[in-house]
Design a protein around this motif. Structure first.
Motif, PDB file in Angstrom:
ATOM      1  N   ARG A 126      14.125 -31.093   5.317  1.00  0.00           N
ATOM      2  CA  ARG A 126      13.447 -32.340   4.970  1.00  0.00           C
ATOM      3  C   ARG A 126      13.816 -33.453   5.919  1.00  0.00           C
ATOM      4  NH1 ARG A 126      13.564 -35.969  -0.532  1.00  0.00           N
ATOM      5  NH2 ARG A 126      12.540 -37.736   0.432  1.00  0.00           N
ATOM      6  N   TRP A 127      15.088 -33.511   6.287  1.00  0.00           N
ATOM      7  CA  TRP A 127      15.521 -34.647   7.106  1.00  0.00           C
ATOM      8  C   TRP A 127      15.375 -34.375   8.586  1.00  0.00           C
ATOM      9  CZ3 TRP A 127      15.389 -38.843   4.591  1.00  0.00           C
ATOM     10  CH2 TRP A 127      15.639 -38.813   3.229  1.00  0.00           C
ATOM     11  N   THR A 128      14.695 -33.294   8.939  1.00  0.00           N
ATOM     12  CA  THR A 128      14.511 -33.012  10.359  1.00  0.00           C
ATOM     13  C   THR A 128      13.072 -33.207  10.808  1.00  0.00           C
ATOM     14  OG1 THR A 128      16.280 -31.401  10.220  1.00  0.00           O
ATOM     15  CG2 THR A 128      14.897 -31.303  12.157  1.00  0.00           C
ATOM     16  N   PHE A 129      12.108 -32.799   9.988  1.00  0.00           N
ATOM     17  CA  PHE A 129      10.745 -32.671  10.493  1.00  0.00           C
ATOM     18  C   PHE A 129       9.836 -33.789  10.038  1.00  0.00           C
ATOM     19  CE2 PHE A 129      11.945 -28.060  10.168  1.00  0.00           C
ATOM     20  CZ  PHE A 129      12.356 -28.022  11.478  1.00  0.00           C
TER      21      PHE A 129
ATOM     22  N   ASP B 174      17.815 -35.292  23.576  1.00  0.00           N
ATOM     23  CA  ASP B 174      17.806 -34.851  22.181  1.00  0.00           C
ATOM     24  C   ASP B 174      16.471 -35.151  21.522  1.00  0.00           C
ATOM     25  OD1 ASP B 174      20.255 -33.772  22.161  1.00  0.00           O
ATOM     26  OD2 ASP B 174      21.273 -35.480  21.254  1.00  0.00           O
ATOM     27  N   TYR B 175      15.936 -36.336  21.834  1.00  0.00           N
ATOM     28  CA  TYR B 175      14.653 -36.690  21.228  1.00  0.00           C
ATOM     29  C   TYR B 175      13.581 -35.708  21.670  1.00  0.00           C
ATOM     30  CZ  TYR B 175      16.818 -41.158  20.146  1.00  0.00           C
ATOM     31  OH  TYR B 175      17.642 -42.118  19.672  1.00  0.00           O
ATOM     32  N   ARG B 176      13.701 -35.255  22.931  1.00  0.00           N
ATOM     33  CA  ARG B 176      12.712 -34.308  23.419  1.00  0.00           C
ATOM     34  C   ARG B 176      12.780 -33.019  22.593  1.00  0.00           C
ATOM     35  NH1 ARG B 176      14.046 -34.363  29.160  1.00  0.00           N
ATOM     36  NH2 ARG B 176      14.061 -36.620  28.913  1.00  0.00           N
ATOM     37  N   THR B 177      13.991 -32.562  22.311  1.00  0.00           N
ATOM     38  CA  THR B 177      14.105 -31.336  21.517  1.00  0.00           C
ATOM     39  C   THR B 177      13.687 -31.570  20.082  1.00  0.00           C
ATOM     40  OG1 THR B 177      16.149 -31.182  22.760  1.00  0.00           O
ATOM     41  CG2 THR B 177      15.648 -29.385  21.293  1.00  0.00           C
TER      42      THR B 177
ATOM     43  N   ILE C 121       6.547 -28.628  16.854  1.00  0.00           N
ATOM     44  CA  ILE C 121       5.180 -28.156  16.668  1.00  0.00           C
ATOM     45  C   ILE C 121       4.432 -29.037  15.658  1.00  0.00           C
ATOM     46  CG2 ILE C 121       5.918 -26.444  14.966  1.00  0.00           C
ATOM     47  CD1 ILE C 121       3.210 -25.648  17.398  1.00  0.00           C
ATOM     48  N   ILE C 122       5.142 -29.495  14.635  1.00  0.00           N
ATOM     49  CA  ILE C 122       4.470 -30.337  13.642  1.00  0.00           C
ATOM     50  C   ILE C 122       4.066 -31.657  14.280  1.00  0.00           C
ATOM     51  CG2 ILE C 122       4.708 -31.467  11.429  1.00  0.00           C
ATOM     52  CD1 ILE C 122       6.765 -29.416  10.659  1.00  0.00           C
ATOM     53  N   PHE C 123       4.985 -32.213  15.061  1.00  0.00           N
ATOM     54  CA  PHE C 123       4.680 -33.481  15.736  1.00  0.00           C
ATOM     55  C   PHE C 123       3.497 -33.318  16.686  1.00  0.00           C
ATOM     56  CE2 PHE C 123       5.257 -36.230  19.419  1.00  0.00           C
ATOM     57  CZ  PHE C 123       5.195 -37.461  18.806  1.00  0.00           C
ATOM     58  N   LEU C 124       3.484 -32.228  17.448  1.00  0.00           N
ATOM     59  CA  LEU C 124       2.376 -32.005  18.377  1.00  0.00           C
ATOM     60  C   LEU C 124       1.063 -31.904  17.626  1.00  0.00           C
ATOM     61  CD1 LEU C 124       3.928 -29.440  20.843  1.00  0.00           C
ATOM     62  CD2 LEU C 124       3.503 -31.843  21.206  1.00  0.00           C
ATOM     63  N   ASN C 125       1.085 -31.191  16.506  1.00  0.00           N
ATOM     64  CA  ASN C 125      -0.150 -31.065  15.732  1.00  0.00           C
ATOM     65  C   ASN C 125      -0.619 -32.396  15.181  1.00  0.00           C
ATOM     66  OD1 ASN C 125      -0.895 -28.408  15.939  1.00  0.00           O
ATOM     67  ND2 ASN C 125       0.574 -27.757  14.395  1.00  0.00           N
TER      68      ASN C 125
ATOM     69  N   TRP D   7      10.254 -21.439  16.916  1.00  0.00           N
ATOM     70  CA  TRP D   7      11.358 -21.733  17.835  1.00  0.00           C
ATOM     71  C   TRP D   7      11.567 -23.239  17.969  1.00  0.00           C
ATOM     72  CZ3 TRP D   7      15.559 -19.888  19.642  1.00  0.00           C
ATOM     73  CH2 TRP D   7      16.148 -20.408  20.774  1.00  0.00           C
ATOM     74  N   SER D   8      10.448 -23.993  18.117  1.00  0.00           N
ATOM     75  CA  SER D   8      10.579 -25.437  18.266  1.00  0.00           C
ATOM     76  C   SER D   8      11.201 -26.048  17.012  1.00  0.00           C
ATOM     77  CB  SER D   8       9.230 -26.074  18.557  1.00  0.00           C
ATOM     78  OG  SER D   8       8.472 -26.196  17.388  1.00  0.00           O
ATOM     79  N   LEU D   9      10.816 -25.510  15.848  1.00  0.00           N
ATOM     80  CA  LEU D   9      11.388 -26.041  14.611  1.00  0.00           C
ATOM     81  C   LEU D   9      12.880 -25.731  14.536  1.00  0.00           C
ATOM     82  CD1 LEU D   9       8.589 -25.144  12.070  1.00  0.00           C
ATOM     83  CD2 LEU D   9       8.983 -27.289  13.221  1.00  0.00           C
TER      84      LEU D   9
END
Lengths: 337, 370, 150
Positions: free
Chosen positions: A299-302, B188-191, B197-201, C16-18
């Motif tokens: 939750r606190w990551t995505f 770090d922000y880049r990773t 993937i969620i952000f890209l979507n 992987w990105s997650l």
């Protein structure tokens, strides 16, 4: 003196057993224990969530009330109890009042069949798993009721999202649970745990386990699937208009639901109460809390998914994979037996 | 007006002025069909404080503290712009060291503004954690700037003909430590975000603005550069020491939310480069021109100055009658123009996209309303 | 076949990105906290901190050095300063007898400190000032200086 009291209690107990029957009595005591447990557990989980969030975000989290702030949530609960229950004038009040009660009641039922230990279970019904999922479905209805009755556009949007999401994610959830059922051959929760003698099902069914965890996160409306209450879009979603302990009940139900899905995951995939050295209930709780920590960590990551992407993910990725997994499981089981 | 076109299937949603992700008191009147937006009308003016009028009622120096209150995230850039405008009008020569110091501080301010935007944007998208990481970094910048300006947000640091105070050792040490730290953080922000993937979507292909559309709606700053137009006033109409510095103008091609995000992230790296270069060749000398009168009196006439603020083209226009108080003061603030494109690109998107697009445009409400 | 490969690649690269994102937050979880627990501890103020103003006490006279020249109230953008001087002796400069400032409307720009020809003004490092009414924000700095004792 103390002997006398014990004797008295024994007399009362026997009278009660004669009057109600042992089964009924165990059920009642169990429910009382559950009610207390649910509250304490939710308070602990809220505290844990805030601590986890805090440390992930380079903060401390609650620290003032009690050691490490453990009493913070109790204080918050008291505050919620003391707040006014605002019923806005244009709501349809019956549904509005009913919704928080309905969201909380089915949560309790699930505890009846959760196997905390080899003997620590209130009733081991032979369709225990079905019971949990069936009562979990009521959750959606109450959210829809609350969102609709609030007569608020944000709440309505949140409710609509919630229904669509829950309908979509219950399918992979059930399908992945079904592959475990195919392996164990029983719907009883104790039976599933006993079937994992030796090897946990997560090693046989890693895909189903992952799908179950994703689906469970979505079922409990947790980030990144928290679109029904996405605060940056819909203010607070379906519970925008709720205040005081009515809001508190939604809150309580969310955290208890989290516990239930984690407990079911533990039972289905992680061997339930099985484990060395420690007694069963300890292992059960440890596993459940580790899973819950994972959910919090996610939750606190995505960031949050968008509504249509969420649907896409369920229908295009999760359901086909879950179906395939179930098919393969069934075939393999057929060949093995 | 929108109201006349209401059909039975559509309804209105007042997004704001009190809404968690309108960053203040922006009010968007949305006409919705389910979750799809049919029309959008941004309503502004909830935090209008008449800064321009205040400028017409006080002397040039007295108006200086106001400038950092217009855009509270880029306060030092606004100070810098205002001082450059008045200096241009009066023909004041600024000492070399002061020009370097101003540039360093303004670029640090630009980074802090972008960092806050980064955090707030991710929070709009539902990720809470990058917000606090960004604030942690921004805290460093505020502390560094506080060491030399005495203030953390409303700096009032630049003066006509220089700056208020010379740099001190704390500032130099702090900046030296901060630059590598932020570079590490940006990785770090880049990773954590850029590759997610969620952000890209959520951001790719959302709120696409073509270069023509951007020009039509007078988009400036990172929003314009995301559309592929390499227009940066630091290069197009160079001022201060920018011609002597090496830096690139990051541009993208698609003009969607992701590109706007990417341009800002790349700009932070370029700003770090600028700070590093400028501090590396910081000349000795006075930090304030001698002989600048307290009650400055630009010769009669009208003056305009353009500045690249963190959000885009900041235009300052004032008319002087030769007196101590300007006759007319007008500020062309970038967010105001950038915001207006919402009514063009929002229709057809979802409510969730509205938040993503609104966040990606990076508006600061007090700057829109002034 | 190509479509299936692409489908699987989508799934794995996304996952992987997650996972990478989660590794970042896990790493940060074990970093020291960066917050300051405010009421318990406070941030160190910079030397040049620009807070409310106060009159400086001069060691030679044991008192303030304001000569009531009026530069500060002329420069003040908000017009919140009122200073009154008195000429006690013919051959000595003016001396301020009261120095009123309305802190509720002061914007902390610091121009008054900058223009003061006698350097009589300084920035105070006290930022936790509270009052029970808005009238309590109007302060006579001279009276405050004297009440603080030598």
């Amino acid at each position: 003196m103390s002997d006398g009291i014990l004797v008295d209690l024994r007399v009362i107990w026997e009278a009660l057993v004669r009057f109600f029957g042992l089964e009924a009595l165990v059920l009642v005591i169990g429910l009382v224990v559950i009610l207390a447990w649910v509250q304490v557990n939710a308070l602990f989980l809220v505290w844990l969530e805030r601590k986890v969030a805090g440390h992930i975000q380079l903060r401390i989290g609650p620290k003032e009330v009690g050691p490490f702030g453990v009493l913070q949530t109790i204080v918050d609960g008291i505050k919620l109890l003391g707040k006014e229950l605002i019923t806005p004038q244009p709501v349809s009040w019956l549904l509005f009042i009913l919704s928080p009660i309905m969201v909380f009641t089915p949560v309790l039922v699930a505890f009846v069949v959760l196997p905390f230990g080899p003997h620590l279970i209130i009733r081991d019904i032979n369709v225990g798993l079905m019971l949990i999922f069936a009562f979990g479905g009521i959750n959606v209805l109450s959210i829809l009721m609350g969102g609709w009755a609030s007569n608020n556009k944000y709440a309505l949007l949140g409710a609509i999202r919630s229904v669509a999401q829950n309908v979509a994610y219950e399918i992979p959830l059930l399908l992945s649970a079904m592959s475990v059922v195919v392996m164990s051959g029983t719907l009883s929760m104790q039976g599933i745990v006993e079937a994992q003698e030796g090897v946990w099902f997560i090693f046989y069914q890693p895909v189903a386990g992952l799908l179950y965890l994703i689906g469970a996160t979505a079922e409990t409306n947790r980030a990144p699937f928290d679109i029904p209450e996405a605060e940056s879009e819909l203010v607070a979603g379906f519970h925008t208009e709720y205040s005081g302990m009515r809001f508190g009940l939604f809150f309580l139900a969310e955290y208890t639901n989290m516990f239930i899905v984690a407990a079911v995951a533990t039972t289905l995939f992680f061997g339930g109460w099985r484990g060395p050295f420690l007694p069963g209930p300890w292992w059960f709780l440890i596993k459940v809390y580790i899973l819950i920590f994972g959910v919090m960590w996610v939750r606190w990551t995505f960031p949050r998914l968008r509504f249509d992407q969420l649907m896409n993910f369920a229908w295009k990725y999760m359901i086909p994979i879950a179906l395939l997994n179930l098919l393969v499981t069934a075939l393999v089981m057929k060949l093995v037996r | 007006m929108l109201r006349k076109t209401l059909t039975e299937d559509s309804f209105y949603l007042n997004l704001g002025p009190q809404h968690p992700s309108t960053h203040g008191v922006l009010h968007l009147l949305l006409k919705l069909d389910g979750e799809r937006i049919l029309e959008c009308k941004p309503l502004v003016g909830y935090s209008h404080r008449a800064h321009e009028h205040m400028g017409q009622n006080r002397t040039y120096l007295q108006f200086l503290p106001n400038t950092s209150r217009m855009d509270y995230l880029g306060g030092l850039c606004y100070n810098h712009a205002y001082c450059l405008a008045v200096e241009k009008a009066c023909g004041i020569e600024v000492p070399e060291r002061a020009r370097y110091i101003r540039t360093v501080c303004a670029e640090l301010n630009r980074i802090s503004s972008h960092l806050l935007w980064f955090g707030a944007y991710l929070m709009d998208l539902g990720a809470f954690t990058p917000f606090l990481y960004a604030f942690d970094d921004r805290e460093d910048i505020l502390a560094i700037l506080g060491e030399v300006t005495g203030s953390r947000l409303t700096y009032s640091y630049c003066r006509f003909g220089g700056v208020n105070r010379d740099l001190n050792q704390n500032f130099l040490d702090g900046t030296k430590a901060f630059i590598p730290k932020l570079r590490k953080r940006l990785k770090d922000y880049r990773t954590l975000v850029t590759k997610n993937i969620i952000f890209l979507n959520r951001t790719k292909g959302i709120g696409t603005v073509s270069a023509e559309l951007a020009r039509d709606w007078a988009l400036t700053g990172p929003n314009l550069r995301a559309c592929g137009v390499a227009y940066d006033l630091r290069r197009a109409e160079p001022y201060s020491i920018y011609p002597e510095l090496e830096f690139e103008i990051p541009t993208a091609t698609a003009g969607d939310c992701y590109d706007r995000y990417w341009v800002r992230m790349a700009e932070m790296e370029q700003s770090l480069r600028i700070v590093e270069q400028a501090l590396g060749r910081l000349p000795e000398g006075p930090v304030k021109a001698a002989g600048v009168p307290q009650w400055i009196q630009p010769p009669a006439g009208d003056y305009h100055f353009s500045y690249e603020s963190p959000r885009g083209h900041l235009g300052i226009y004032f008319v002087s009658d030769g007196g101590r108080v300007p006759l007319r003061m007008k500020w062309r603030t970038p967010s105001f123009s950038n915001l207006s494109i919402l009514s063009e690109i929002l229709p057809g998107t979802l409510v969730a996209d509205t938040i993503a697009i609104l966040g990606s445009i990076d508006v600061v409400i007090p700057e829109i309303d002034r | 076949m190509n479509a299936v490969v692409r489908y699987l690649r989508d799934v794995f690269s996304g996952a992987w990105s997650l996972a990478m994102g989660m590794s970042v937050t896990l790493r940060y979880m074990f970093k020291p906290v960066s917050t300051v627990q405010y009421p318990r501890e406070a941030m160190p103020l910079p030397e040049v901190y620009r807070g409310h103003i106060e009159l400086r006490r001069f060691a030679e006279t044991g008192s303030h050095g304001c000569v009531a020249c009026g530069e500060c109230f002329r420069i003040c953008p908000s017009g919140v300063i009122k200073v009154q001087g008195l000429k006690e002796e013919a051959d000595r400069p003016n001396r301020a007898v009261f120095y009123f400032i309305d802190f509720s409307r002061c914007s902390l720009c610091g121009l008054c400190v900058e223009v003061c020809p006698e350097s009589a003004l300084a920035f105070s490092k006290v930022y936790e000032e509270v009052g029970v009414s808005r009238y309590s924000t109007v302060v006579d700095l001279i009276a405050r200086l004297e009440s603080q004792g030598a």
